[in-house]
Design a protein around this motif. Structure first.
Motif, PDB file in Angstrom:
ATOM      1  N   ARG A 758       0.845  -1.183   0.000  1.00 44.23           N
ATOM      2  CA  ARG A 758       0.000   0.000   0.000  1.00 44.23           C
ATOM      3  C   ARG A 758       0.886   1.241   0.000  1.00 44.23           C
ATOM      4  NH1 ARG A 758      -1.971  -3.871   3.396  1.00 44.23           N
ATOM      5  NH2 ARG A 758      -4.031  -4.716   2.854  1.00 44.23           N
ATOM      6  N   GLU A 759       0.286   2.406   0.179  1.00 45.71           N
ATOM      7  CA  GLU A 759       1.039   3.661   0.089  1.00 45.71           C
ATOM      8  C   GLU A 759       2.207   3.696   1.062  1.00 45.71           C
ATOM      9  OE1 GLU A 759       0.313   8.499   0.368  1.00 45.71           O
ATOM     10  OE2 GLU A 759      -1.305   7.085   0.771  1.00 45.71           O
ATOM     11  N   ASN A 760       1.980   3.334   2.318  1.00 45.27           N
ATOM     12  CA  ASN A 760       3.058   3.355   3.306  1.00 45.27           C
ATOM     13  C   ASN A 760       2.949   2.184   4.286  1.00 45.27           C
ATOM     14  OD1 ASN A 760       0.796   4.242   4.665  1.00 45.27           O
ATOM     15  ND2 ASN A 760       1.495   6.372   4.760  1.00 45.27           N
ATOM     16  N   GLU A 761       2.495   1.046   3.756  1.00 47.57           N
ATOM     17  CA  GLU A 761       2.324  -0.134   4.593  1.00 47.57           C
ATOM     18  C   GLU A 761       2.341  -1.361   3.703  1.00 47.57           C
ATOM     19  OE1 GLU A 761      -1.350  -1.976   7.172  1.00 47.57           O
ATOM     20  OE2 GLU A 761      -0.907   0.157   7.417  1.00 47.57           O
ATOM     21  N   MET A 762       2.913  -2.447   4.203  1.00 47.85           N
ATOM     22  CA  MET A 762       3.016  -3.667   3.408  1.00 47.85           C
ATOM     23  C   MET A 762       2.706  -4.888   4.258  1.00 47.85           C
ATOM     24  SD  MET A 762       6.293  -5.128   1.269  1.00 47.85           S
ATOM     25  CE  MET A 762       6.119  -6.586   0.226  1.00 47.85           C
ATOM     26  N   ASP A 763       1.862  -5.787   3.718  1.00 51.54           N
ATOM     27  CA  ASP A 763       1.574  -7.072   4.357  1.00 51.54           C
ATOM     28  C   ASP A 763       2.440  -8.137   3.724  1.00 51.54           C
ATOM     29  OD1 ASP A 763      -0.355  -5.681   5.660  1.00 51.54           O
ATOM     30  OD2 ASP A 763      -2.063  -6.686   4.754  1.00 51.54           O
ATOM     31  N   VAL A 764       3.124  -8.876   4.582  1.00 44.52           N
ATOM     32  CA  VAL A 764       3.968  -9.976   4.104  1.00 44.52           C
ATOM     33  C   VAL A 764       3.493 -11.252   4.778  1.00 44.52           C
ATOM     34  CG1 VAL A 764       6.297 -10.906   3.940  1.00 44.52           C
ATOM     35  CG2 VAL A 764       5.931  -8.423   3.821  1.00 44.52           C
ATOM     36  N   THR A 765       3.030 -12.226   3.976  1.00 49.80           N
ATOM     37  CA  THR A 765       2.638 -13.528   4.506  1.00 49.80           C
ATOM     38  C   THR A 765       3.470 -14.588   3.817  1.00 49.80           C
ATOM     39  OG1 THR A 765       0.365 -12.752   4.860  1.00 49.80           O
ATOM     40  CG2 THR A 765       0.740 -15.127   4.916  1.00 49.80           C
ATOM     41  N   MET A 766       4.228 -15.320   4.621  1.00 50.11           N
ATOM     42  CA  MET A 766       5.046 -16.410   4.101  1.00 50.11           C
ATOM     43  C   MET A 766       4.712 -17.656   4.896  1.00 50.11           C
ATOM     44  SD  MET A 766       8.740 -14.587   3.384  1.00 50.11           S
ATOM     45  CE  MET A 766       8.943 -13.464   1.990  1.00 50.11           C
ATOM     46  N   GLY A 767       4.085 -18.634   4.210  1.00 48.31           N
ATOM     47  CA  GLY A 767       3.599 -19.790   4.929  1.00 48.31           C
ATOM     48  C   GLY A 767       2.467 -19.385   5.858  1.00 48.31           C
ATOM     49  N   ASN A 768       2.631 -19.687   7.137  1.00 49.88           N
ATOM     50  CA  ASN A 768       1.580 -19.336   8.105  1.00 49.88           C
ATOM     51  C   ASN A 768       2.002 -18.198   9.028  1.00 49.88           C
ATOM     52  OD1 ASN A 768       3.472 -20.655   9.664  1.00 49.88           O
ATOM     53  ND2 ASN A 768       2.226 -22.499   9.978  1.00 49.88           N
ATOM     54  N   ILE A 769       2.990 -17.428   8.609  1.00 48.48           N
ATOM     55  CA  ILE A 769       3.462 -16.290   9.407  1.00 48.48           C
ATOM     56  C   ILE A 769       3.194 -15.002   8.636  1.00 48.48           C
ATOM     57  CG2 ILE A 769       5.453 -15.179  10.483  1.00 48.48           C
ATOM     58  CD1 ILE A 769       6.669 -17.970  10.825  1.00 48.48           C
ATOM     59  N   GLY A 770       2.564 -14.057   9.296  1.00 54.95           N
ATOM     60  CA  GLY A 770       2.234 -12.788   8.671  1.00 54.95           C
ATOM     61  C   GLY A 770       2.850 -11.623   9.414  1.00 54.95           C
ATOM     62  N   VAL A 771       3.425 -10.686   8.693  1.00 55.50           N
ATOM     63  CA  VAL A 771       4.087  -9.521   9.272  1.00 55.50           C
ATOM     64  C   VAL A 771       3.644  -8.278   8.498  1.00 55.50           C
ATOM     65  CG1 VAL A 771       6.292  -8.405   9.806  1.00 55.50           C
ATOM     66  CG2 VAL A 771       6.084 -10.894   9.985  1.00 55.50           C
ATOM     67  N   ILE A 772       3.464  -7.184   9.201  1.00 49.38           N
ATOM     68  CA  ILE A 772       3.193  -5.898   8.569  1.00 49.38           C
ATOM     69  C   ILE A 772       4.450  -5.042   8.682  1.00 49.38           C
ATOM     70  CG2 ILE A 772       1.807  -3.785   8.651  1.00 49.38           C
ATOM     71  CD1 ILE A 772      -0.430  -5.434   9.889  1.00 49.38           C
ATOM     72  N   ILE A 773       4.873  -4.435   7.577  1.00 47.12           N
ATOM     73  CA  ILE A 773       5.988  -3.494   7.582  1.00 47.12           C
ATOM     74  C   ILE A 773       5.413  -2.104   7.317  1.00 47.12           C
ATOM     75  CG2 ILE A 773       8.200  -2.855   6.580  1.00 47.12           C
ATOM     76  CD1 ILE A 773       8.227  -5.533   8.017  1.00 47.12           C
ATOM     77  N   LEU A 774       5.661  -1.187   8.222  1.00 47.54           N
ATOM     78  CA  LEU A 774       5.133   0.163   8.094  1.00 47.54           C
ATOM     79  C   LEU A 774       6.254   1.131   7.754  1.00 47.54           C
ATOM     80  CD1 LEU A 774       3.614  -1.134  10.978  1.00 47.54           C
ATOM     81  CD2 LEU A 774       2.039   0.601  10.131  1.00 47.54           C
TER      82      LEU A 774
END
Length: 867
Positions: A758-774
């Motif tokens: 997104r504009e200033n945020e990213m969702d990362v899902t790898m397998g069953n682990i999810g992380v948001i990078i802001l």
């Protein structure tokens, strides 16, 4: 506020449920997190629900939000966070809010929905349209004073998220100064299938309840399914009562006195049951009434005296006078009850006056007299003017004994019953037409079955703005609560006196306590006492409205409105207006009246100005002591003058502070207050790792600045993701994909990897682990910040952000705040820390502890040579 604004008007007294979407295609909406946090301090509960929801479509769509809240509670905050922008609710006078709504309706715009959904709940539902692949965070706060009934307090929480949620959690923290005598967890969500998801912990003055079900449990438990959980969590408890003089707590210039003695003999009672048998009571109503009366008669004590009156257009008595509750008399009374049949009209006036006369003709020293009226309709025979009926009853009782009115169903004139009961020191209760109506009737009787004291007066020295201090009868299992403001905060002691009648004898309780011994309140809750006082004051003022008339009624209503606006309570006199990003839409949600109740007229707005300056300064508060009903012309200049000063102050040149560490939050098990720890800068760090799934996330912190300059992900040997403040690069073993910050939302999926930028945020899902990078921008500095939003409970995560299941205990008795963590005593301090885990940055309180204590190692144990 934003030009393209959507005005949403919330009004109501609501328990809690956040339903993030009732959509036909569940996969189109993802609930990233669903958190309910309830903190109870000295019976005052503040509950916050936070739900983060994402639009998974490549086009904009409507996201719904639904909440269920106790009718006894006040909403005090509602906000939405969309694309890093926060849309806060503002409490306004109800009339002004409705005027905005009327203007919107004239433009053919939509209206919101609020409805009663049961005996204890009200339901509010709204929606907001968000852009493709965007997120919205809903946050709702409400407050309530838990009322003691039948020897216990109840905190009810409802959850119905409409889909399984990986990051789902309910946290309850109870802090009670005298200690907690028992704690129990019941409800639909405490079944055997979910037993492993519930944990309870007790430590003298504190108790914690955590409900953290897995996604699998949310679909396989009894009553669950593909839509996830749907049920209640009921936390019940009581406090230790070692001191018969009551419990007094003082904090920040306010006090509360809880008085509920148990070591006194019961008072024999004189009770008259006045039962409506008119035609409208036919069928199940009259059957359930008979069943309840049979049980109630069996519970009478032998030194009680009782009478039975049935009425339609005629009055019928079991006996002309009160009789002792002997076995023979009770059997005869039960035979009378079994013969009660419905017929005719409803002469409430004659029936109640007959009951009053029965008690007057049978005076007994050292007893308590009670009238209990059960009816399901309006007066239709005899005297039918409700004002005249209330006047007749008021003159007959002369406030000598209470009248309790039970309204059966929705056809009853409940406002009339409420006013008549309050005028005669009683209360009104609605009995809902349901299969358990007989149990509702018996439950009410159980609350008033054992009188212990009568004519109670509570007195205090050096206080002002007291809540109610006189009570007609104190019943076993209940509690009397008085709160007020202390005029001189320099005094070292505080004195309370209680004068009452016990079995015909005057008794006095007096307690003098040292103020310094009473401020046992966690720092994060230090404002609770003032809000408790405000809540109780507003509640009692609203109840008194039915008893007042003319100028006195208007003056007290205006004062109640001031308090509601100042403390930001959504009450029957106020509405909450929220700016939203839709073009000129307006929704309004009035607090629903139950059927048979009329709406109160709106009031003139006394004041409507922001309570904080442009840079967060606390503005001058209205001086309620100076004039109990100040005019708007008196209050507004104080605010406007202060705001003008803020505007005229020259802004200093800001210098960017040097930062030596990044500070991370860690939610503790069974605690509402998180801990936080510092991680030194200028390191390449192993942030998160799961060796079983071959997942890792590393980060390089910035030098002398907040956050990270670069964060790198690795998954299954061939998936590599490099994120910096300029761009994002993903390599899947064959192809390279590049994304840029600040562009339109985009999504990329392949082989167990999902990326949403997104504009200033990213969702990362790898397998069953999810992380948001802001991506944050502060003082010209751009930096990254990671936040975990999804991972299975059985995954063994390591790294700086991988710590879980830490617990602590607050230790008292030391001048320095101390926590017990992993059997070690750790010195700590309460800090307000900037929380970068969300786009809308805010300060959050936490207990600051050393890095080594939390991570059980040195920083060198978590460094890497290459990202």
């Amino acid at each position: 506020m934003d030009q393209a604004a959507f005005r949403l008007i919330l009004l109501g007294i609501f328990l809690i449920s956040a339903t993030s979407d009732v959509v036909k295609k569940k996969q189109n909406v993802k609930i990233y997190s669903f958190h309910i946090n309830s903190t109870v301090t000295s019976r005052y509960a503040t509950t916050v629900i936070t739900s983060r929801v994402g639009n998974m479509l490549a086009e904009s769509q409507e996201i719904h939000f639904e909440v269920k809240i106790p009718k006894n509670a006040f909403i005090s905050k509602f906000r939405m966070i969309i694309d890093g922008k926060t849309y806060d609710g503002v409490v306004k006078e109800k009339g002004e809010a409705k005027q905005q709504y009327t203007q919107a309706v004239s433009r053919r715009e939509s209206a919101g929905l609020v409805r009663s959904v049961g005996r204890t709940l009200e339901d509010f539902k709204t929606s907001v349209t968000i852009a493709a692949l965007s997120k919205v965070t809903f946050e709702l706060t409400y407050e309530e004073l838990l009322k003691r009934r039948l020897g216990k307090y109840e905190l009810l929480i409802n959850a119905h998220p409409m889909q399984p949620v990986a990051n789902f959690k309910i946290d309850v923290h109870i802090h009670e100064q005298p200690g907690i005598s028992f704690l129990d967890v019941k409800g639909d969500l405490s079944t055997n299938d979910l037993a492993s998801a519930i944990s309870t912990t007790r430590a003298n003055k504190d108790a914690w309840v955590t409900f953290h079900p897995t996604q699998e449990q949310q679909t396989t438990c009894k009553g669950c399914g593909e839509n996830g959980l749907n049920g209640d969590l009921l936390v019940t408890y009581d406090v230790e009562r070692r001191n018969p003089k009551g419990e007094i707590t003082v904090s920040k210039g306010y006090f509360v006195h809880y008085f509920a003695p148990t070591d006194i003999p019961r008072i024999p009672k004189n009770v008259v049951f006045i039962i409506d048998r008119s035609g409208s009571m036919h069928g199940r109503k009259i059957e359930q009434t008979r069943l309840a009366l049979l049980r109630i008669l069996s519970d009478l004590q032998e030194d009680d005296y009782f009478g039975l009156i049935t009425f339609d257009s005629e009055i019928n008595v079991w006996k002309r006078e009160l009789l002792k509750a002997t076995k023979a008399n009770l059997e005869d009374a039960k035979s009378f009850v079994l013969k009660i049949t419905e017929r005719g009209a409803t002469d409430i006036n004659a029936a109640v006056l007959k009951g009053v006369n029965m008690i007057k003709q049978h005076p007994r020293e050292g007893t308590a007299s009670i009238l209990i009226l059960l009816t399901d309709g309006d007066p239709t025979a005899g005297e039918t003017d409700t004002e005249k009926i209330m006047s007749n009853v008021r003159e007959a009782t002369v406030s000598k004994f209470p009248l309790y009115c039970l309204g059966f169903g929705y056809d009853v004139n409940f406002e009339f019953l409420t006013q008549m009961s309050l005028e005669n020191n009683g209360l009104a209760r609605r009995i809902y037409e349901d299969s358990d109506a007989d149990l509702q009737l018996q439950g009410f009787y159980d609350e008033v079955a054992i009188p212990l004291l009568s004519d109670i007066q509570l007195n205090y020295i050096g206080v002002t703005n007291l809540t109610k201090t006189n009570f007609s009868i104190y019943f076993n299992g209940s509690e009397m609560v008085v709160s007020g403001q202390i005029m001189d905060n320099n005094v070292e002691s505080f004195t309370a006196e209680v004068i009452a009648i016990s079995k015909g004898n005057k008794v006095t309780y007096q307690e003098t306590v040292m103020k310094k011994d009473l401020s046992d309140v966690p720092p994060e809750n230090e404002k609770f006492m003032e809000r408790l006082w405000a809540y109780l004051t507003v509640k009692q003022l609203l109840e008194r409205q039915v008893l007042l008339k003319g100028q006195e009624k208007e003056e007290e209503k205006n004062y109640t409105l001031q308090l509601s606006i100042y403390y930001e309570f959504v009450t029957p006199l106020t509405s909450m207006v929220v700016t939203k990003p839709q073009e000129q839409e307006v929704e309004i949600a009035d607090k629903p009246k139950e059927r048979g109740e009329s709406s109160s007229p709106g009031l003139a707005l006394l004041y409507d100005v922001h309570r904080r300056g442009l840079h967060g300064q606390r503005l001058t508060e209205p001086d309620f002591d100076a004039d109990p009903w100040p005019e708007s012309s008196f209050i507004m200049p104080t605010y406007i003058s202060r705001i003008s000063k803020v505007l005229s102050v020259a802004q200093p040149t800001l210098s960017v502070p040097v930062v030596h560490s990044n500070r991370f939050f860690l939610q503790a098990v069974n605690q509402s207050s998180p801990i936080c720890y510092d991680v030194p800068l200028s390191h390449k760090l192993r942030l998160l790792e799961d060796t079983a799934s071959e997942f890792s996330m590393n980060g390089e912190s910035k030098t002398s600045r907040h956050g990270f300059r670069q964060i790198v992900f690795h998954y299954k040997t061939k998936h590599h993701l490099i994120i910096n403040t300029k761009s994002i690069n993903y390599h899947n073993g064959q192809d390279n994909v590049e994304f840029l910050w600040g562009k339109e939302p985009t999504q990329h999926e392949t082989e167990g990897v999902s990326l949403v930028v997104r504009e200033n945020e990213m969702d990362v899902t790898m397998g069953n682990i999810g992380v948001i990078i802001l991506l944050h921008k502060k003082n010209g500095n751009m930096f990254l910040w990671p936040a975990i939003f999804e991972y299975p409970k059985n995954v063994n995560l390591t790294g700086i952000l991988g710590k879980a299941n830490i617990s602590y205990e607050e230790l008292h008795g030391s001048d320095t705040p101390t926590l017990k963590i992993m059997d070690k005593e750790v010195k700590t301090s309460w800090e307000d820390v900037t929380d970068y885990r969300f786009q809308s940055v805010s300060a959050k309180g936490c207990w600051l502890v050393p890095f080594q204590t939390v991570m059980q190692g040195e920083i060198s144990d978590f460094t890497v040579t290459q990202l």
